[in-house]
Enzyme design. Structure first.
Site, mmCIF file in Angstrom:
data_model
loop_
_atom_site.group_PDB
_atom_site.id
_atom_site.type_symbol
_atom_site.label_atom_id
_atom_site.label_comp_id
_atom_site.label_asym_id
_atom_site.label_seq_id
_atom_site.Cartn_x
_atom_site.Cartn_y
_atom_site.Cartn_z
ATOM 1 N N GLU A 118 5.611 -5.686 7.730
ATOM 2 C CA GLU A 118 4.871 -4.636 8.437
ATOM 3 C C GLU A 118 5.359 -4.334 9.837
ATOM 4 O O GLU A 118 5.246 -3.185 10.297
ATOM 5 C CB GLU A 118 3.375 -4.989 8.468
ATOM 6 C CG GLU A 118 2.659 -4.835 7.146
ATOM 7 C CD GLU A 118 2.924 -5.958 6.158
ATOM 8 O OE1 GLU A 118 2.538 -5.822 4.981
ATOM 9 O OE2 GLU A 118 3.538 -6.970 6.545
ATOM 10 N N GLY B 211 0.830 -1.191 0.000
ATOM 11 C CA GLY B 211 0.000 0.000 0.000
ATOM 12 C C GLY B 211 0.869 1.247 0.000
ATOM 13 O O GLY B 211 2.077 1.182 0.242
ATOM 14 N N ASP C 44 -1.197 -7.462 7.332
ATOM 15 C CA ASP C 44 -2.634 -7.464 7.068
ATOM 16 C C ASP C 44 -2.924 -8.028 5.678
ATOM 17 O O ASP C 44 -2.228 -8.938 5.253
ATOM 18 C CB ASP C 44 -3.218 -6.050 7.273
ATOM 19 C CG ASP C 44 -2.660 -5.033 6.288
ATOM 20 O OD1 ASP C 44 -1.554 -5.239 5.748
ATOM 21 O OD2 ASP C 44 -3.345 -4.013 6.056
ATOM 22 N N GLY D 289 0.641 -5.188 0.517
ATOM 23 C CA GLY D 289 -0.553 -5.209 -0.316
ATOM 24 C C GLY D 289 -0.387 -5.992 -1.595
ATOM 25 O O GLY D 289 -1.362 -6.488 -2.161
#
Length: 368
Positions: free
Chosen positions: A143, A72, A151, A120
């Site tokens: 992350e 992301g 995530d 992502g």
């Protein structure tokens, strides 16, 4: 080729819908608009009987392939944290909905995971029916190094790696090669970099996109994979199967071997709080269905951005500090709070798993 937007290029050739991520200067890091364009495209093709499968690739400054997706847009997250911009709420809701759509897609979905595949980028590829890597693939869920957790359904797919590999990858954020990704169940085939275009174009010529035809085509271009080091697996399971982050780190630090010492040093550099949160995530996710795991992640990320239970503002979060230190200022000296793994308490960790929404009003309530 039609462009849903300049950063997501889409076309149909033969019976295949082809998607090219076209934001090479940012290693195809996902924006909210890209997520929306991908979703619109996949939904349209899901319901179009003329489209029997989907293929997705990234691009680099030289052209197609070379880089898949670096995750992301974390600069966007950082700016939102500092300014109080609520748009990350929509970003995560729509990104996780897209991740679920890909994992449950009823047609073959072939992901060309060349170059950087992180965060992502894993979210839009791990649900693929065919996950293709190359010798230059660099795969990771890094992350915890920016004060977040893995995530995009990371809890779901990492927890299903063999043994305690999921805990190791989630906590350390280590980067995998193509061979390692295949051996650990995060990729299906390793193909030559130069052969990707051949596979890509051959897909449009297939008369049938059943799994047997796809498997036969891809096998033609696949290269042999080296097995994952058995000793390394044993070490991973020995240490990362322990009950807590503290017990993992203490056991590693007590081992004089190079691997254990290096790994313990890695963990000491990560956000202590988010290491504890991440371990709990992986352990919970192992027993959860995909939709429930994504709902849990949506709860968690809300608490990462708005940690009311810690008495902090958005600008004071672990995520804001991690992105500042690694991406914005690049001093690589994050000031985590708490600063030590030993100082994290259950009262700091458990509220990350309390949903701020009633089930009927949860932003991902419709995922099944």
């Amino acid at each position: 080729m039609s462009a849903l937007a300049s950063e997501v290029l889409a076309e149909v050739r033969g019976q295949v819908g082809f998607i090219t991520l076209n934001r090479p200067a940012a290693l195809n890091a996902l924006t909210l608009q890209m997520i929306r364009d991908l979703t619109v495209c996949l939904l349209a093709w899901r319901d179009n009987h003329q489209v029997q499968g989907v293929a997705i690739r990234g691009s680099n400054k030289a052209g197609p392939f070379g880089a898949f997706c670096a995750g992301g847009d974390i600069r966007f997250f950082y700016q939102a944290l500092l300014s109080g911009d609520p748009s990350p709420e929509d970003f995560f809701t729509e990104e996780y909905t897209l991740n679920h759509l890909i994992h449950t897609y009823p047609k073959p979905y072939i992901a060309f995971m060349d170059g950087v595949v992180m965060g992502g980028g894993m979210g839009i590829s791990q649900g693929a029916s065919h996950r293709l890597v190359t010798p230059r693939t660099k795969m990771a869920m890094p992350e915890t190094s920016i004060g977040l957790f893995p995530d995009v359904a990371g809890g779901y797919f990492l927890s299903r790696c063999p043994g305690h590999v999921g805990e190791w990858l989630a906590l350390t954020g280590n980067t995998l090669t193509a061979d390692e990704a295949v051996a650990l169940g995060l990729a299906d085939q390793n193909i030559g970099e130069a052969q990707q275009a051949d596979v890509w174009h051959a897909l449009a010529q297939l008369e049938s996109l059943d799994h047997a035809s796809l498997d036969a085509l891809i096998a033609t271009y696949s290269v042999a994979v080296s097995p994952f080091d058995t000793r390394a697996r044993d070490q991973i399971d020995q240490y990362f199967g322990k009950a807590s982050v503290l017990s993992i780190v203490q056991a590693l630090e007590a081992d004089p071997g190079d691997w254990a010492q290096h790994t313990s040093q890695q963990l000491r550099q990560r956000s202590p709080l988010m290491l504890h949160v991440t371990l709990e995530q992986i352990r919970r996710a192992r027993q959860m269905a995909l939709a429930d795991e994504l709902r849990m992640e949506r709860d968690m990320v809300r608490h990462c951005f708005f940690p009311a239970h810690l008495g902090r503002s958005a600008a004071q979060t672990e995520t804001a500090e991690g992105v500042r230190a690694l991406v914005i200022d690049k001093d690589k000296q994050p000031k985590w709070h708490p600063a030590r793994i030993e100082d994290v308490t259950p009262e700091m960790v458990q509220p990350f798993f309390d949903s701020p929404w009633a089930r009927h009003s949860h932003p991902l309530r419709d995922l099944t």
